[in-house]
Design an enzyme around this catalytic site. Structure first.
Site, PDB file in Angstrom:
ATOM      1  N   CYS A  15      -3.433  -2.449  -1.984  1.00  0.00           N
ATOM      2  CA  CYS A  15      -4.302  -3.431  -2.197  1.00  0.00           C
ATOM      3  C   CYS A  15      -4.606  -3.910  -0.850  1.00  0.00           C
ATOM      4  O   CYS A  15      -5.954  -4.037  -0.590  1.00  0.00           O
ATOM      5  CB  CYS A  15      -3.602  -4.724  -3.203  1.00  0.00           C
ATOM      6  SG  CYS A  15      -3.886  -4.177  -4.840  1.00  0.00           S
ATOM      7  N   PHE A  16      -3.858  -4.340  -0.005  1.00  0.00           N
ATOM      8  CA  PHE A  16      -4.245  -5.343   1.251  1.00  0.00           C
ATOM      9  C   PHE A  16      -5.160  -4.598   1.865  1.00  0.00           C
ATOM     10  O   PHE A  16      -6.502  -5.181   2.266  1.00  0.00           O
ATOM     11  CB  PHE A  16      -3.011  -5.528   2.071  1.00  0.00           C
ATOM     12  CG  PHE A  16      -2.255  -6.679   1.356  1.00  0.00           C
ATOM     13  CD1 PHE A  16      -2.484  -7.368   0.191  1.00  0.00           C
ATOM     14  CD2 PHE A  16      -0.995  -7.226   2.158  1.00  0.00           C
ATOM     15  CE1 PHE A  16      -1.820  -8.341  -0.350  1.00  0.00           C
ATOM     16  CE2 PHE A  16      -0.406  -8.146   1.604  1.00  0.00           C
ATOM     17  CZ  PHE A  16      -0.660  -8.730   0.342  1.00  0.00           C
TER      18      PHE A  16
ATOM     19  N   ARG B  74       2.276   3.955  -1.280  1.00  0.00           N
ATOM     20  CA  ARG B  74       0.726   3.965  -0.987  1.00  0.00           C
ATOM     21  C   ARG B  74       0.680   3.036   0.416  1.00  0.00           C
ATOM     22  O   ARG B  74       1.191   2.103   0.369  1.00  0.00           O
ATOM     23  CB  ARG B  74       0.019   3.343  -1.983  1.00  0.00           C
ATOM     24  CG  ARG B  74      -0.172   4.632  -2.993  1.00  0.00           C
ATOM     25  CD  ARG B  74      -1.086   4.253  -3.963  1.00  0.00           C
ATOM     26  NE  ARG B  74      -0.401   3.140  -5.079  1.00  0.00           N
ATOM     27  CZ  ARG B  74      -0.747   2.520  -5.999  1.00  0.00           C
ATOM     28  NH1 ARG B  74      -2.154   2.940  -6.277  1.00  0.00           N
ATOM     29  NH2 ARG B  74      -0.499   1.683  -6.759  1.00  0.00           N
TER      30      ARG B  74
ATOM     31  N   VAL C 154      -8.040   1.616 -13.526  1.00  0.00           N
ATOM     32  CA  VAL C 154      -7.895   2.947 -12.857  1.00  0.00           C
ATOM     33  C   VAL C 154      -7.934   2.700 -11.403  1.00  0.00           C
ATOM     34  O   VAL C 154      -8.247   1.508 -10.784  1.00  0.00           O
ATOM     35  CB  VAL C 154      -9.070   3.857 -13.176  1.00  0.00           C
ATOM     36  CG1 VAL C 154      -8.795   4.347 -14.775  1.00  0.00           C
ATOM     37  CG2 VAL C 154     -10.304   3.177 -12.796  1.00  0.00           C
TER      38      VAL C 154
ATOM     39  N   ALA D 209      -6.785 -11.048   1.078  1.00  0.00           N
ATOM     40  CA  ALA D 209      -7.183 -10.917   2.293  1.00  0.00           C
ATOM     41  C   ALA D 209      -6.237 -12.120   3.038  1.00  0.00           C
ATOM     42  O   ALA D 209      -5.451 -12.022   4.167  1.00  0.00           O
ATOM     43  CB  ALA D 209      -8.631 -11.263   2.638  1.00  0.00           C
TER      44      ALA D 209
ATOM     45  N   PHE E  22      -2.729 -10.270  -9.968  1.00  0.00           N
ATOM     46  CA  PHE E  22      -2.200 -10.847  -9.143  1.00  0.00           C
ATOM     47  C   PHE E  22      -0.665 -10.501  -8.996  1.00  0.00           C
ATOM     48  O   PHE E  22       0.117 -10.719  -7.998  1.00  0.00           O
ATOM     49  CB  PHE E  22      -2.151 -12.221  -9.084  1.00  0.00           C
ATOM     50  CG  PHE E  22      -3.547 -12.923  -8.919  1.00  0.00           C
ATOM     51  CD1 PHE E  22      -4.131 -12.705  -7.689  1.00  0.00           C
ATOM     52  CD2 PHE E  22      -4.422 -13.444  -9.937  1.00  0.00           C
ATOM     53  CE1 PHE E  22      -5.580 -12.920  -7.535  1.00  0.00           C
ATOM     54  CE2 PHE E  22      -5.523 -13.589 -10.046  1.00  0.00           C
ATOM     55  CZ  PHE E  22      -6.469 -13.482  -8.514  1.00  0.00           C
TER      56      PHE E  22
END
Ligand code: UDX
Ligand code: ADP
Length: 488
Positions: A282-283, A352, A93, A231, A172
């Site tokens: 994500c980043f 996003r 989620v 990262a 990933f």
């Protein structure tokens, strides 16, 4: 083997859950895969008869869903029933950054994960292996575990006598290449502390992943590895984007610099494309999590180091909008600017954290009139991202006839040529393949001159653009390049 997995349930039918479960179902015909979501509309879309209309666009995904849906891949809202029947539950989620309270702006909001853990605790029967798949901050497994354990001792689910294992199995996959990333992963990472549970998940992956690619670690290493991988990748992009600004100032070319440094084996050539700044779900979130963790554990210097990566990214996005304004004689008020590409990268409909959002906002604030094109992002999504404040309610092919107007607005165009009609500038923000085949002669004739092309993705061939009388700016391109002399 102690646990044989026959029924998998995945909570969350989004960009991660949907493609991941589709590939598991495809590769493991003996396992029944149930994907559940609280969002009814999303489930309806996954069940759409028209495979072009699945809620997630990913090359190759529709074919897999076509093969497996109704066979061993199902999408539903039947949370209770599907959790009850599952031997293994994936939690997939969303975990957005907290907007208020402790850790606001940095820590991930675990409320959805917590709700999931409680649902699993309430409905599970027998032994259930819970797998965290969403990108989560380090030590989330502990939160999930303590919720599950409390259900074992409470009366809530006493009659079913459930027991649990919690594993971390970070994803990933990269959007746009998700199916390939899932079918040919560089590695599969499984973090856990009980051998039987780890073995059960390994067995699922062994259906298509070779043993040496399955890495087993403790839970904390697995969780931290995911944040660290993202990262490091994001850091490379901020590094090269910072150099692009220097290239423009010094006369160097960032593509040449990338090639030169990328051929050093120790550096490698991937993730060195300068662009409009990284986006995606994500980043930014993962780095902010790392910052929060570092500060929480009394390591502010570590936090500051990573914070710099996000700050550079934001600065870089605003740098692009500023230089558009600067080149258009210092003002874009009432000028029409065509935005080519709204997705955060090519081959996805996901927006996003897309650089396009910040850049379009800046230009609208400056009074520009935007005509936006993207081959996969829909108008409603752009409306959601930009807000309705500037939406042109009348039509989709707005032409700015009153150039003195300072009314700012945007419209959505379904073709590139519709978008560029009458515009003063074109800004390419996503590297969609079709943007490398633009007929610049035709475009130049449709624009208002002096006209500019701002290529933030290095997708154009400079000589093909300038030869039709267009001014060109390319990211990180410090060459002095005169506009061609063919007058249109
Ligand atoms: C990322 C990670 O790659 C993936 O492993 C993880 O599971 C989720 O986060 P994703 O966000 O889907 O995947 O896309 P990615 O390909 O990493 O691109 C992220 C952003 O960086 C995009 O906006 C992309 O355009 C940008 N990017 C990428 C660059 O600007 N230059 C590059 O060289 C590579
Ligand atoms: P990601 O990129 O991580 O897959 P998405 O936002 O695309 O993120 O998908 C997450 C999905 O999880 C959404 O469709 C959301 O409706 C669903 N979801 C969130 N909380 C729950 C819950 N408690 N039960 C079921 N589904 C949930």
């Amino acid at each position: 083997m102690k646990y044989k997995i026959k029924n998998i349930c995945c909570i969350g039918a989004g960009y991660v859950g949907g493609p991941t479960m589709a590939v598991i179902a495809d590769k493991c015909p003996n396992i029944n895969v149930e994907v559940i979501d609280i969002n009814k509309e999303r489930i309806d879309d996954w069940n759409n008869k028209d495979f072009e209309k699945l809620p997630v666009y990913e090359p190759g995904l529709a074919e897999i869903v076509k093969r497996c849906r109704g066979r061993n891949l199902h999408f539903s809202n039947l949370l209770e029933e599907k959790i009850k029947n599952a031997d293994m539950v994936f939690i997939s989620v969303n975990t957005p950054t907290k907007t208020k309270g402790v850790g606001a702006g940095k820590a991930s909001d675990l409320k959805w994960v917590e709700v999931c853990a409680r649902q699993v605790a309430q409905f599970a029967r027998g032994h259930t292996i819970v797998v965290e798949k969403s990108t989560l901050p380090v030590r989330t497994a502990e939160v999930i575990k303590s919720i599950l354990e409390s259900s074992q001792s409470s009366t809530l689910n006493f009659s079913n006598n459930p027991s649990f294992d919690v594993l971390s199995n970070p994803e990933f996959l990269s959007e746009g290449t998700a199916i390939n990333d899932l079918t040919n992963p560089d590695r599969v990472l499984i973090g856990g502390d009980r051998k039987d549970a780890i073995e059960a998940l390994c067995e699922v992956y062994r259906n298509w992943v070779s043993e040496e690619k399955i890495l087993k670690t403790n839970v904390w290493s697995s969780e931290l590895a995911k944040l660290t991988a993202n990262a490091f990748l994001a850091q490379r992009i901020s590094s090269i984007n910072s150099i692009s600004a220097l290239c423009e100032a010094t006369g160097a070319d960032v593509r040449e610099v990338s090639r030169a440094i990328g051929s050093d084996n120790r550096i490698g050539s991937k993730f060195l494309d300068s662009g409009p700044g990284f986006g995606g779900s994500c980043f930014k979130k993962d780095i902010l999590n790392l910052v929060y963790l570092s500060e929480y554990f009394g390591l502010p210097e570590v936090g500051d180091f990573w914070k710099g990566v996000v700050e550079l990214n934001s600065w870089h996005q605003h740098r692009i909008s500023k230089l558009v304004v600067k080149n258009l004689f210092g003002t874009v008020s009432g000028k029409k600017i065509s935005i080519l590409g709204f997705a955060f990268k090519a081959n996805t409909n996901d927006t996003r954290e897309s650089a396009a959002i910040n850049i379009c906002h800046d230009l609208l604030e400056e009074g520009a009139i935007l005509s936006i094109h993207d081959p996969k992002v829909e108008k409603w999504q752009i409306s959601k991202d930009l807000g309705s404040k500037y939406l042109n309610p009348i039509n989709n092919d707005y032409i700015n006839e009153n150039n003195n107007s300072n009314i700012s607005e945007w419209s959505f165009c379904s073709t590139i040529y519709q978008a560029v009609k009458g515009s003063d500038a074109i800004l390419i923000l996503t590297e969609w393949d079709e943007y490398s085949f633009i007929d610049w002669e035709r475009v130049s004739k449709m624009m208002r001159h002096p006209a500019w092309v701002f290529d933030a993705r290095s997708i154009t061939k400079p000589e093909q653009v300038i030869k039709f009388g267009l001014n060109l700016w390319r990211i990180g391109d410090g060459y002095e390049r005169p506009t061609g002399d063919i007058k249109i």
